[in-house]
Scaffold this motif. Sequence first.
Motif, mmCIF file in Angstrom:
data_model
loop_
_atom_site.group_PDB
_atom_site.id
_atom_site.type_symbol
_atom_site.label_atom_id
_atom_site.label_comp_id
_atom_site.label_asym_id
_atom_site.label_seq_id
_atom_site.Cartn_x
_atom_site.Cartn_y
_atom_site.Cartn_z
ATOM 1 N N ASP A 37 1.735 0.944 -3.649
ATOM 2 C CA ASP A 37 0.399 1.516 -3.511
ATOM 3 C C ASP A 37 0.049 2.516 -4.605
ATOM 4 O O ASP A 37 -1.118 2.812 -4.820
ATOM 5 C CB ASP A 37 0.216 2.147 -2.135
ATOM 6 N N ARG A 69 -7.751 0.240 -5.010
ATOM 7 C CA ARG A 69 -7.854 -0.246 -3.636
ATOM 8 C C ARG A 69 -8.874 -1.369 -3.479
ATOM 9 O O ARG A 69 -9.497 -1.526 -2.443
ATOM 10 C CB ARG A 69 -8.203 0.874 -2.646
ATOM 11 N N PRO A 101 -5.370 -6.457 -4.121
ATOM 12 C CA PRO A 101 -4.627 -5.478 -3.322
ATOM 13 C C PRO A 101 -3.997 -6.120 -2.093
ATOM 14 O O PRO A 101 -4.498 -7.111 -1.561
ATOM 15 C CB PRO A 101 -5.710 -4.464 -2.926
ATOM 16 N N VAL A 103 -3.416 -5.365 1.626
ATOM 17 C CA VAL A 103 -3.982 -4.444 2.618
ATOM 18 C C VAL A 103 -3.439 -4.778 4.004
ATOM 19 O O VAL A 103 -3.502 -5.922 4.443
ATOM 20 C CB VAL A 103 -5.525 -4.513 2.611
ATOM 21 N N GLN A 107 -5.139 -0.212 5.116
ATOM 22 C CA GLN A 107 -4.526 0.612 4.081
ATOM 23 C C GLN A 107 -3.956 -0.268 2.968
ATOM 24 O O GLN A 107 -3.289 -1.258 3.240
ATOM 25 C CB GLN A 107 -3.381 1.439 4.675
ATOM 26 N N CYS A 108 -4.200 0.134 1.738
ATOM 27 C CA CYS A 108 -3.612 -0.577 0.604
ATOM 28 C C CYS A 108 -2.143 -0.173 0.503
ATOM 29 O O CYS A 108 -1.828 1.017 0.432
ATOM 30 C CB CYS A 108 -4.348 -0.228 -0.690
#
Length: 135
Positions: A37, A69, A101, A103, A107-108
């Motif tokens: 991340d 992101r 990304p 995910v 949340q990434c």
Amino acid sequence: MKTKAVLEQADIKIIAAAAEAEALKNNWAVTIAIVDDGGHLLHLQRLDGAVALSAHIAPAKANTAAMGRRESKSYEDVINGGRTSFLSVPYVQGMLEGGVPIVKDGQCIGAVGVSGVKSTEDAQIARAGIAAIGL
């Protein structure tokens, strides 16, 4: 304080294998990069026949997708839409389609970057890798 998923080595191996399988299925010589991340390189694989430059472009696309992101294509679209001043953004180098990304739960947790074929095909390979872990 929130709890956030993180990529583990097992996840990285699954993503890499699925991305490689997608590339090989289509006879595409690419480089595949996986980052965490924070955009830190966790995996880099240059398939036979992939041009040397792709080994620099794939990690840059992955880094951009993780840090921003969002897919790296969104930055390409901004620039192609006329906002060329965006090229001056610091630390953002992979502003081409092909960075996606990863995910989980909004949340990434990392990203996959691919380089070596058409940008849409690069993204296809990245998405195939991510799909292999159910995301």
